[in-house]
Design a protein around this motif. Sequence first.
Motif, PDB file in Angstrom:
ATOM      1  N   LEU A 129       0.809  -1.217   0.000  1.00 49.27           N
ATOM      2  CA  LEU A 129       0.000   0.000   0.000  1.00 49.27           C
ATOM      3  C   LEU A 129       0.849   1.277   0.000  1.00 49.27           C
ATOM      4  O   LEU A 129       0.495   2.243  -0.691  1.00 49.27           O
ATOM      5  CB  LEU A 129      -0.993  -0.011   1.160  1.00 49.27           C
ATOM      6  N   PRO A 130       1.979   1.321   0.713  1.00 49.51           N
ATOM      7  CA  PRO A 130       2.837   2.510   0.562  1.00 49.51           C
ATOM      8  C   PRO A 130       3.357   2.694  -0.861  1.00 49.51           C
ATOM      9  O   PRO A 130       3.481   3.835  -1.329  1.00 49.51           O
ATOM     10  CB  PRO A 130       3.979   2.233   1.553  1.00 49.51           C
ATOM     11  N   LEU A 131       3.655   1.580  -1.557  1.00 48.39           N
ATOM     12  CA  LEU A 131       4.082   1.703  -2.949  1.00 48.39           C
ATOM     13  C   LEU A 131       2.946   2.205  -3.831  1.00 48.39           C
ATOM     14  O   LEU A 131       3.157   3.001  -4.744  1.00 48.39           O
ATOM     15  CB  LEU A 131       4.593   0.355  -3.466  1.00 48.39           C
ATOM     16  N   VAL A 132       1.740   1.733  -3.570  1.00 47.35           N
ATOM     17  CA  VAL A 132       0.576   2.227  -4.310  1.00 47.35           C
ATOM     18  C   VAL A 132       0.445   3.736  -4.127  1.00 47.35           C
ATOM     19  O   VAL A 132       0.254   4.493  -5.087  1.00 47.35           O
ATOM     20  CB  VAL A 132      -0.717   1.507  -3.846  1.00 47.35           C
ATOM     21  N   ALA A 133       0.544   4.185  -2.889  1.00 52.67           N
ATOM     22  CA  ALA A 133       0.399   5.613  -2.603  1.00 52.67           C
ATOM     23  C   ALA A 133       1.456   6.443  -3.310  1.00 52.67           C
ATOM     24  O   ALA A 133       1.193   7.558  -3.766  1.00 52.67           O
ATOM     25  CB  ALA A 133       0.466   5.854  -1.092  1.00 52.67           C
ATOM     26  N   ARG A 134       2.652   5.890  -3.427  1.00 56.03           N
ATOM     27  CA  ARG A 134       3.762   6.657  -4.012  1.00 56.03           C
ATOM     28  C   ARG A 134       3.749   6.622  -5.542  1.00 56.03           C
ATOM     29  O   ARG A 134       4.014   7.628  -6.196  1.00 56.03           O
ATOM     30  CB  ARG A 134       5.090   6.113  -3.499  1.00 56.03           C
ATOM     31  N   TYR A 135       3.421   5.458  -6.133  1.00 57.81           N
ATOM     32  CA  TYR A 135       3.668   5.290  -7.560  1.00 57.81           C
ATOM     33  C   TYR A 135       2.421   5.044  -8.422  1.00 57.81           C
ATOM     34  O   TYR A 135       2.461   5.293  -9.629  1.00 57.81           O
ATOM     35  CB  TYR A 135       4.607   4.099  -7.788  1.00 57.81           C
ATOM     36  N   ALA A 136       1.356   4.515  -7.865  1.00 51.75           N
ATOM     37  CA  ALA A 136       0.312   3.919  -8.704  1.00 51.75           C
ATOM     38  C   ALA A 136      -0.652   4.930  -9.304  1.00 51.75           C
ATOM     39  O   ALA A 136      -1.053   5.903  -8.662  1.00 51.75           O
ATOM     40  CB  ALA A 136      -0.470   2.871  -7.906  1.00 51.75           C
ATOM     41  N   THR A 137      -1.042   4.645 -10.516  1.00 52.03           N
ATOM     42  CA  THR A 137      -2.169   5.300 -11.171  1.00 52.03           C
ATOM     43  C   THR A 137      -3.441   4.505 -10.909  1.00 52.03           C
ATOM     44  O   THR A 137      -4.533   5.057 -10.885  1.00 52.03           O
ATOM     45  CB  THR A 137      -1.922   5.391 -12.686  1.00 52.03           C
ATOM     46  N   GLU A 138      -3.279   3.175 -10.746  1.00 54.58           N
ATOM     47  CA  GLU A 138      -4.416   2.307 -10.415  1.00 54.58           C
ATOM     48  C   GLU A 138      -4.000   1.317  -9.347  1.00 54.58           C
ATOM     49  O   GLU A 138      -2.891   0.776  -9.371  1.00 54.58           O
ATOM     50  CB  GLU A 138      -4.903   1.542 -11.652  1.00 54.58           C
TER      51      GLU A 138
ATOM     52  N   ASP B 279      -3.359  13.261  -3.329  1.00 54.64           N
ATOM     53  CA  ASP B 279      -4.807  13.105  -3.353  1.00 54.64           C
ATOM     54  C   ASP B 279      -5.130  11.654  -3.715  1.00 54.64           C
ATOM     55  O   ASP B 279      -4.789  11.195  -4.806  1.00 54.64           O
ATOM     56  CB  ASP B 279      -5.402  14.051  -4.401  1.00 54.64           C
ATOM     57  N   PRO B 280      -5.785  10.873  -2.818  1.00 52.65           N
ATOM     58  CA  PRO B 280      -6.104   9.483  -3.136  1.00 52.65           C
ATOM     59  C   PRO B 280      -7.051   9.344  -4.319  1.00 52.65           C
ATOM     60  O   PRO B 280      -7.117   8.286  -4.941  1.00 52.65           O
ATOM     61  CB  PRO B 280      -6.733   8.946  -1.847  1.00 52.65           C
ATOM     62  N   GLY B 281      -7.756  10.431  -4.655  1.00 50.67           N
ATOM     63  CA  GLY B 281      -8.632  10.401  -5.816  1.00 50.67           C
ATOM     64  C   GLY B 281      -7.887  10.288  -7.133  1.00 50.67           C
ATOM     65  O   GLY B 281      -8.492  10.019  -8.170  1.00 50.67           O
ATOM     66  N   GLU B 282      -6.566  10.496  -7.093  1.00 45.47           N
ATOM     67  CA  GLU B 282      -5.768  10.331  -8.299  1.00 45.47           C
ATOM     68  C   GLU B 282      -5.545   8.864  -8.650  1.00 45.47           C
ATOM     69  O   GLU B 282      -5.091   8.548  -9.746  1.00 45.47           O
ATOM     70  CB  GLU B 282      -4.398  10.987  -8.102  1.00 45.47           C
ATOM     71  N   ILE B 283      -5.852   7.963  -7.717  1.00 42.22           N
ATOM     72  CA  ILE B 283      -5.588   6.533  -7.904  1.00 42.22           C
ATOM     73  C   ILE B 283      -6.905   5.827  -8.248  1.00 42.22           C
ATOM     74  O   ILE B 283      -7.828   5.783  -7.427  1.00 42.22           O
ATOM     75  CB  ILE B 283      -4.974   5.918  -6.642  1.00 42.22           C
ATOM     76  N   ARG B 284      -6.988   5.315  -9.452  1.00 43.45           N
ATOM     77  CA  ARG B 284      -8.183   4.571  -9.857  1.00 43.45           C
ATOM     78  C   ARG B 284      -8.267   3.267  -9.063  1.00 43.45           C
ATOM     79  O   ARG B 284      -7.277   2.581  -8.856  1.00 43.45           O
ATOM     80  CB  ARG B 284      -8.128   4.262 -11.359  1.00 43.45           C
ATOM     81  N   ARG B 285      -9.470   2.924  -8.643  1.00 43.32           N
ATOM     82  CA  ARG B 285      -9.682   1.706  -7.857  1.00 43.32           C
ATOM     83  C   ARG B 285     -10.272   0.623  -8.759  1.00 43.32           C
ATOM     84  O   ARG B 285     -11.241   0.854  -9.483  1.00 43.32           O
ATOM     85  CB  ARG B 285     -10.635   1.972  -6.689  1.00 43.32           C
ATOM     86  N   SER B 286      -9.690  -0.564  -8.678  1.00 46.41           N
ATOM     87  CA  SER B 286     -10.200  -1.697  -9.436  1.00 46.41           C
ATOM     88  C   SER B 286     -10.141  -2.949  -8.575  1.00 46.41           C
ATOM     89  O   SER B 286      -9.440  -2.995  -7.559  1.00 46.41           O
ATOM     90  CB  SER B 286      -9.393  -1.911 -10.727  1.00 46.41           C
TER      91      SER B 286
END
Length: 297
Positions: free
Chosen positions: A162-171, A198-205
């Motif tokens: 999850l820290p990697l998601v926060a730092r790098y992910a688009t999705e 902004d967590p809204g920048e990360i698409r959720r799937s």
Amino acid sequence: MARLGVMIEAQEGLDWDRWRRIVKDAERYGFAALRVSDHCQSTMGEDRSSVQSWLALALAAEWSESIELAPMVSPITFYEPGMLARLAIGVDQLSKGRLLLGVGAGWNPIEHEAFGIPFPSMRERFDRLDQGLALIEDVCSRVVGARKLPILIGGGGERRTLPLVARYATEWNGPSDLEAYRSKSALLEGYCAELGRDPGEIRRSIMTSCVIARDEAELLDRVGNLQEVLVQFRGMDRREALAALRQRWPVGTPEEIVTALRPYREAGIELIMLQHFALDDSDALRLLAEEVAPALA
């Protein structure tokens, strides 16, 4: 709004003729995304045909015009990160900007051993993933004509993923269990806050599957097709396998599938990736596209 995508396990009987047809079907029926796994051999212990994911994605870029393409996901253990970036940049350019780069730490020791690929400890694999993601960003900044590639990261590990998601992910591809998804999503928002993102920048799937049919006879036929692929359901009669599948995935008519998937949309999940195991069943894809996807839009 939740869109539907198609996820293909490339190591479970896929060949080039099937892949061409699936790409054409996924695009023609209007699915939002088409993704392919990155494995060296069947993960079910079977001797099956398979295709290499990056070759498959390059061909899909040529055979399609609008659908988003992605590996789901490429293990960082298979590739030097800089070369993975070069592969991804090439497919992204070929597809005119339709690639999402899915990257993971790797999880299957059996195929690593079979193909002579080192399989270090989990800690080392996640260190490599963290360093690799940073290097991929750097390579994209230095290759002429490349854009910063959007990154897909899956999983719910609280200390590393999850820290990697926060730092790098688009999705972020999160757990399909909604209670677990909500819990992990709250943690992800906390990690984003720490980074000022902004967590809204990360698409959720999420990724799941389903068995869709117009009536019971068609449903049992589809269960039979799945039993040929999913080894854990072999040896059961079709009704027994159907009951077991109902415990795992949405099963039934288009209306029943919509009812089962709608809570994902209500939880804020924007993309539902559906594993399509019966590779020759174009009709199931058409039924999903025509009768399920519009009801979730």
